[in-house]
Write a protein that holds these residues in place. Structure first.
Motif, mmCIF file in Angstrom:
data_model
loop_
_atom_site.group_PDB
_atom_site.id
_atom_site.type_symbol
_atom_site.label_atom_id
_atom_site.label_comp_id
_atom_site.label_asym_id
_atom_site.label_seq_id
_atom_site.Cartn_x
_atom_site.Cartn_y
_atom_site.Cartn_z
ATOM 1 N N GLY A 74 -19.529 -18.766 16.111
ATOM 2 C CA GLY A 74 -20.308 -19.703 15.292
ATOM 3 C C GLY A 74 -20.631 -20.946 16.101
ATOM 4 N N SER A 132 -11.123 -31.818 16.791
ATOM 5 C CA SER A 132 -10.248 -32.908 16.347
ATOM 6 C C SER A 132 -9.504 -32.498 15.076
ATOM 7 C CB SER A 132 -11.061 -34.169 16.026
ATOM 8 O OG SER A 132 -11.690 -34.659 17.177
ATOM 9 N N VAL A 163 -10.723 -11.930 9.920
ATOM 10 C CA VAL A 163 -11.838 -10.999 10.090
ATOM 11 C C VAL A 163 -13.037 -11.770 10.615
ATOM 12 C CG1 VAL A 163 -13.297 -9.290 8.947
ATOM 13 C CG2 VAL A 163 -10.978 -9.681 8.120
ATOM 14 N N VAL A 181 -17.720 -9.468 6.700
ATOM 15 C CA VAL A 181 -17.417 -9.340 5.268
ATOM 16 C C VAL A 181 -18.743 -9.431 4.531
ATOM 17 C CG1 VAL A 181 -16.265 -10.433 3.303
ATOM 18 C CG2 VAL A 181 -15.102 -10.320 5.529
ATOM 19 N N ALA A 213 -18.822 -29.287 22.640
ATOM 20 C CA ALA A 213 -18.509 -30.073 23.836
ATOM 21 C C ALA A 213 -17.000 -30.175 24.037
ATOM 22 C CB ALA A 213 -19.129 -31.465 23.706
ATOM 23 N N HIS A 246 -19.979 -23.184 21.733
ATOM 24 C CA HIS A 246 -20.798 -24.097 22.546
ATOM 25 C C HIS A 246 -20.495 -25.567 22.269
ATOM 26 C CE1 HIS A 246 -22.962 -24.498 18.886
ATOM 27 N NE2 HIS A 246 -23.631 -23.374 18.982
ATOM 28 N N ILE A 271 -11.671 -15.397 6.627
ATOM 29 C CA ILE A 271 -12.995 -14.965 7.077
ATOM 30 C C ILE A 271 -13.497 -16.002 8.075
ATOM 31 C CG2 ILE A 271 -15.365 -14.451 6.377
ATOM 32 C CD1 ILE A 271 -14.246 -13.820 3.570
ATOM 33 N N MET A 306 -16.739 -30.426 10.741
ATOM 34 C CA MET A 306 -17.763 -30.931 11.659
ATOM 35 C C MET A 306 -17.198 -31.193 13.057
ATOM 36 S SD MET A 306 -19.684 -34.511 11.112
ATOM 37 C CE MET A 306 -20.583 -35.309 12.411
HETATM 38 C C1 LIG Z 1 -23.714 -28.809 20.397
HETATM 39 C C2 LIG Z 1 -22.393 -28.991 19.697
HETATM 40 C C3 LIG Z 1 -21.411 -29.797 20.255
HETATM 41 C C4 LIG Z 1 -20.191 -29.975 19.583
HETATM 42 N N1 LIG Z 1 -19.221 -30.745 20.159
HETATM 43 C C5 LIG Z 1 -18.036 -30.917 19.536
HETATM 44 C C6 LIG Z 1 -17.000 -31.685 20.113
HETATM 45 O O1 LIG Z 1 -17.137 -32.212 21.194
HETATM 46 N N2 LIG Z 1 -15.834 -31.823 19.435
HETATM 47 C C7 LIG Z 1 -15.645 -31.250 18.218
HETATM 48 O O2 LIG Z 1 -14.559 -31.402 17.633
HETATM 49 N N3 LIG Z 1 -16.618 -30.515 17.644
HETATM 50 C C8 LIG Z 1 -17.793 -30.330 18.272
HETATM 51 N N4 LIG Z 1 -18.766 -29.585 17.680
HETATM 52 C C9 LIG Z 1 -18.519 -29.045 16.342
HETATM 53 C C10 LIG Z 1 -17.613 -27.831 16.431
HETATM 54 O O3 LIG Z 1 -18.259 -26.874 17.190
HETATM 55 C C11 LIG Z 1 -17.320 -27.313 15.030
HETATM 56 O O4 LIG Z 1 -16.725 -28.338 14.271
HETATM 57 C C12 LIG Z 1 -16.373 -26.137 15.043
HETATM 58 O O5 LIG Z 1 -16.779 -25.197 15.968
HETATM 59 C C13 LIG Z 1 -16.306 -25.502 13.662
HETATM 60 O O6 LIG Z 1 -15.462 -24.401 13.738
HETATM 61 P P1 LIG Z 1 -15.312 -23.378 12.536
HETATM 62 O O7 LIG Z 1 -14.256 -22.441 12.910
HETATM 63 O O8 LIG Z 1 -15.125 -24.142 11.274
HETATM 64 O O9 LIG Z 1 -16.713 -22.673 12.394
HETATM 65 P P2 LIG Z 1 -17.467 -21.671 13.376
HETATM 66 O O10 LIG Z 1 -17.178 -21.950 14.791
HETATM 67 O O11 LIG Z 1 -18.901 -21.678 12.971
HETATM 68 O O12 LIG Z 1 -16.824 -20.269 13.064
HETATM 69 C C14 LIG Z 1 -17.089 -19.541 11.896
HETATM 70 C C15 LIG Z 1 -16.926 -18.084 12.210
HETATM 71 O O13 LIG Z 1 -16.999 -17.343 11.001
HETATM 72 C C16 LIG Z 1 -17.597 -16.115 11.266
HETATM 73 N N5 LIG Z 1 -18.103 -15.572 10.010
HETATM 74 C C17 LIG Z 1 -18.954 -16.193 9.136
HETATM 75 N N6 LIG Z 1 -19.202 -15.391 8.089
HETATM 76 C C18 LIG Z 1 -18.499 -14.269 8.267
HETATM 77 C C19 LIG Z 1 -18.357 -13.074 7.514
HETATM 78 N N7 LIG Z 1 -19.027 -12.901 6.378
HETATM 79 N N8 LIG Z 1 -17.537 -12.118 7.979
HETATM 80 C C20 LIG Z 1 -16.842 -12.297 9.130
HETATM 81 N N9 LIG Z 1 -16.957 -13.404 9.890
HETATM 82 C C21 LIG Z 1 -17.776 -14.381 9.467
HETATM 83 C C22 LIG Z 1 -18.664 -16.467 12.271
HETATM 84 O O14 LIG Z 1 -19.101 -15.354 13.012
HETATM 85 C C23 LIG Z 1 -17.980 -17.522 13.109
HETATM 86 O O15 LIG Z 1 -17.396 -16.992 14.260
HETATM 87 C C24 LIG Z 1 -19.979 -29.358 18.340
HETATM 88 C C25 LIG Z 1 -20.966 -28.542 17.801
HETATM 89 C C26 LIG Z 1 -22.165 -28.363 18.450
HETATM 90 C C27 LIG Z 1 -23.207 -27.500 17.837
#
Ligand SMILES: Cc1cc2nc3c(=O)[nH]c(=O)nc-3n(C[C@H](O)[C@H](O)[C@H](O)COP(=O)(O)OP(=O)(O)OC[C@H]3O[C@@H](n4cnc5c(N)ncnc54)[C@H](O)[C@@H]3O)c2cc1C
Length: 805
Positions: free
Chosen positions: A42, A352, A34, A175, A48, A46, A10, A348
């Motif tokens: 998420g 990386s 999904v 989901v 960096a 956006h 998910i 977070m």
């Molecule tokens: C301003 C900013 C700058 C950043 N800069 C950096 C950087 O330079 N380097 C770095 O490593 N990190 C950076 N980060 C952090 C980085 O963005 C996150 O660590 C990373 O995007 C997390 O990815 P993820 O896949 O875990 O979560 P997310 O990107 O949040 O993805 C989760 C996904 O799950 C989906 N989802 C949730 N619930 C459901 C559901 N019930 N059913 C279906 N889909 C669902 C959402 O729609 C989403 O697309 C930054 C963050 C911000 C806000």
């Protein structure tokens, strides 16, 4: 029409897509992802896009290096452009202390085998990044393995490569509910239900809400983060090649090249959470309005450090949120009681750590094992207490705001404390206890009796706890010390099948009734899963004692092999508590509290039984924590405070002193005793750590026997030794490299001043092929190489006679 897959992930951010790809690498193609709306919707879109390999845990750091190494492969395989620039990165130091800290970081990179990391002087910094204003800068650290990429490209590259290998990606389908079925899981979605054997929560900003769907409250919460991108800057536009990124450690900002301009991000001192329970379900790919007030102080410093930014004009502000956990590392792995549910959230620094999570979790799902020691990102490193909102918000704020601050040995951070205390907390505090927190439990680190206004001042060198720790060590070696054993976990294992189950689970011998023993617990692949003590109270009743903070982790492991009937495990941690007495006067002190005969003949070493203590029973065990004559007294928690009062009054004329963790570290290192998370981890083996001496080779089959036998046959590649660094002014603490000439031949697992032997000591795992006992090596201590001698035996009482008095 309903669909079914072996694994459903998910969340289509960097974490979910990387995991999808890694599952296909392992040959599982009946896997689907999904996504609620679009991929990246998420935090990922956006970000960096910066990446680096540094982490406070060496195993996670190694996995971050792996993440970086994967990008070119995934870009090539998918054909998606990811804009990766391996520019290198510079951390700036603005004080002599910070420069020393960076020297220690270089040594840490040496230990990790990262090549090309070096200190740089101010001239080189300005040469490498001409827009740095060097005022106040004393030097820096250059790491060639840093850089940035296009975050969208990276997510689509992983998804594309996974699809090419047969995985399915389903977008625009949220989901809405997750329920157990006899075969696995049913996911209700905005479209048809989806069935699967394994479900993965990679829900990013929504992960806490996704956890709620299976009755879990993961300790993860979104926090806001801002960066700005400038218009073109002439010095950057004319820069040839990839300009290194810069982290101004004292200035709270990071900077990287963004086309012909710069991207400046801020880790502000005053961070703010956003939607602590998780983002709203209909939150789109939107940004929050800039909040300049919150970051204005840090921006001002940033503009002073990079003056051309102010002149350039701001092209855009990015204000979004990412998820954070109390220690800043992800939550990954299976959850006890929920077979087939997997966490992949709290990431977070996804750019990386994306492949780090993908690799570890795909191994775990497919092979039943993450393939490396990933405790630092294991979801089982937290208990339910961590999801207490006050605690979660306070600790995550603290982590964020301290992102660039200098960290010190023995430093204890205040957020969310005290959360859990033992009944004797007040008494111990009155006795001068300076506490630290272990798994939220307040645990004395050292005692400053009669000094209510004492303030601990951590230091890279020895800090102001030093004389107090020295006095505690002396009390143990010459009189008696009392160490509170709330830091132990305790499990009662009972039932007709209990002995047979334990005998199979543990590599050591299960003792006779009235006796206790130490035993390693092994993984089938032969690595350590625990260093436990087992006490036999009756033929069908046993106590296992381990580390308090490993409760979730150990219980998850126990549950994997627990038979359906005949064995019951009850977690007594926190319900039974006590004190470990160590020192030549400990027998006299115990004899004043019980009518039991505790003489050497009647109560020999490793005896353990329930004894009368006034109007109740206590578990009394003759065991040594510090290499001295020792007894552990364990009582129901309702008697804990009273026990302390009895000890304090009965022990006053015997020189009794309460002792904390720091004294225990010094004492145990003098004796070359290892502890979990330092000398003993799931990355090490019994042969390497010396725990093989507790294996009952002749007892028949047990978990990990074959692998342990193979190691015994071939001999371990590394061996735990004591290093004597002599009379120096600072100590090693762990993760420092051990050098032989220009080669790294080992790693320090823990270190302390040996207050009784009068020398700085360290325990280290060294390569058996090149390091002999008795030879001379060097150890990096806060970045400076120091000569050290490999001792042939423990620094204190090598024959062990004092604990057998
Ligand atoms: C301003 C900013 C700058 C950043 N800069 C950096 C950087 O330079 N380097 C770095 O490593 N990190 C950076 N980060 C952090 C980085 O963005 C996150 O660590 C990373 O995007 C997390 O990815 P993820 O896949 O875990 O979560 P997310 O990107 O949040 O993805 C989760 C996904 O799950 C989906 N989802 C949730 N619930 C459901 C559901 N019930 N059913 C279906 N889909 C669902 C959402 O729609 C989403 O697309 C930054 C963050 C911000 C806000």
């Amino acid at each position: 029409m309903s669909q079914s897959y072996r694994v459903v992930i998910i969340g289509g951010g960097i974490t979910g897509t990387s995991l999808l790809y890694h599952l296909t690498l392992k040959g599982w193609t009946d896997v689907a992802l999904v996504e609620r709306t679009e991929l990246t919707a998420g935090s990922s879109w956006h970000a960096a896009g910066g990446f680096h390999a540094i982490n406070n845990d060496a195993h996670v750091a190694a996995l971050q290096s792996y993440t970086i190494s994967m990008y070119p492969k995934v870009a090539a395989e998918s054909g998606v452009e990811i804009g990766m620039k391996l520019s290198g990165g510079i951390e700036l130091a603005c004080s002599a202390e910070r420069m020393q800290w960076l020297k220690a970081e270089v040594a840490w990179h040496d230990m990790m085998g990262h090549e090309g990391v070096r200190l740089v002087d101010v001239d080189e910094i300005v040469d490498l990044v001409p827009i740095v204003n060097p005022d106040g800068v004393v030097g820096g650290l250059f790491d060639p393995d840093e850089g940035n990429l296009d975050p969208n490209g990276a997510v689509y590259a992983y998804a594309g490569a996974a699809k090419k290998r047969g995985a399915t990606v389903i977008t625009h389908n949220r989901v809405t509910a997750i329920t157990r079925t006899p075969e696995g899981w049913r996911l209700d979605t905005e479209q048809e239900p989806i069935f699967c054997e394994h479900v993965v929560n990679a829900g990013g900003l929504w992960a806490r809400k996704v956890g709620h769907m299976v009755g879990l409250d993961h300790p993860v919460t979104p926090i806001l983060h801002e960066y700005l991108v400038t218009e073109d800057i002439p010095e950057i536009a004319s820069y040839v090649g990839a300009m290194p990124s810069v982290t101004d450690l004292e200035g709270w900002t990071y900077l990287q090249r963004e086309q012909n301009g710069a991207l400046l991000g801020v880790y502000e001192a005053n961070p703010l959470h956003w939607k602590p329970e998780g983002a709203d379900w209909d939150f789109g790919m939107s940004l929050l309005p800039p909040d300049l007030d919150r970051i204005s102080d840090e921006l001002e410093i940033g503009f002073r450090r990079f003056p051309s930014l102010e002149k350039a004009g701001i092209k855009r502000f990015v204000h979004g949120a990412f998820t954070i956990t109390p220690d800043g590392n992800p939550l990954v792995g299976p959850v006890r009681g929920l077979p087939g549910y997997w966490a992949a959230c709290g990431v977070m620094a996804g750019f990386s750590q994306g492949a780090a999570v993908g690799l570890a979790l795909s191994n775990w799902i497919v092979d039943g094992d993450p393939g490396d020691d990933v405790y630092a990102m294991d979801v089982a490193r937290y208990g339910g207490w961590a999801s207490n909102d006050d605690y979660l918000l306070a600790t995550t704020r603290q982590f964020y705001a301290r992102r660039f601050l200098t960290t010190y040995p023995h430093e204890q951070l205040p957020a969310g404390r005290p959360l859990v205390v033992t009944p004797a907390y007040g008494e111990l505090k009155a006795a001068g206890a300076q506490f630290g927190a272990t798994w939220a439990l307040e645990v004395p680190q050292f005692f400053t009796p009669g000094e209510p206004d004492f303030v601990h001042e951590p230091s890279l060198h020895r800090d102001n706890a030093f004389p107090y720790v020295a006095a505690e060590v002396e009390a143990v070696r010459t009189a008696v010390g009392a160490y509170e054993t709330g830091v132990y976990s305790r499990y009662e294992v009972s039932g007709p099948g209990a002995r047979a189950w334990l005998d199979h689970l543990l590599a050591g011998r299960i003792p006779k009734v009235g006796r206790m023993g130490l035993t390693p617990m092994l993984h089938p692949k032969g690595t350590l899963m625990g260093d436990l003590s087992v006490t036999t109270l009756a033929d069908d009743r046993f106590w296992l004692i381990g580390s308090y903070y490993l409760q979730e982790w150990h219980q998850r492991w126990f549950a994997e092999s627990l038979p359906e009937s005949g064995v019951t495990i009850e977690n007594l941690s926190g319900r039974w508590l006590g004190f470990a007495l160590s020192g030549p006067q400990s027998r006299e002190l115990v004899s004043r509290l019980t009518t039991e005969d505790v003489s050497a003949e009647a109560f020999p070493f490793m005896t353990a039984r329930l004894v009368p203590m006034g109007d109740f029973e206590a578990l009394l065990a003759r065991v040594s924590l510090a290499g001295e004559l020792g007894f552990e007294i364990t009582v129901p928690s309702t008697r804990h405070e009273a026990l302390w009062r009895s000890l304090a009054s009965a022990g006053a004329d015997l020189g009794l002193r309460p002792v904390g963790d720091l004294a225990i570290d010094s004492l145990r290192i003098e004796k070359a005793y290892g502890i979990w998370s330092a000398e003993f981890t799931q990355g090490y083996t019994p042969g390497q750590t010396g725990l093989d001496r507790f294996i009952a080779w002749d007892k028949g089959d047990f978990v990990g026997r074959e692998a342990a036998l193979a190691e015994r046959e071939s001999g371990p590649s590394r061996r735990l030794v004591t290093l004597d660094l002599g009379d120096i002014e600072s100590d090693a603490h762990g993760d420092e490299p051990v050098w032989l000439g220009d080669s790294v031949v080992g790693i320090v697992t823990s270190g302390s001043y040996g207050h009784h032997v009068g020398s700085s000591l360290a325990l280290a795992l060294v390569d058996t092929a090149v390091v002999e006992r008795g030879s001379d090596v060097e150890v990096s201590v806060i970045g400076e190489r120091r000569p050290a001698r490999v001792l042939t035996e423990p620094a204190y009482d090598p024959s062990g006679s004092r604990m057998r008095l």
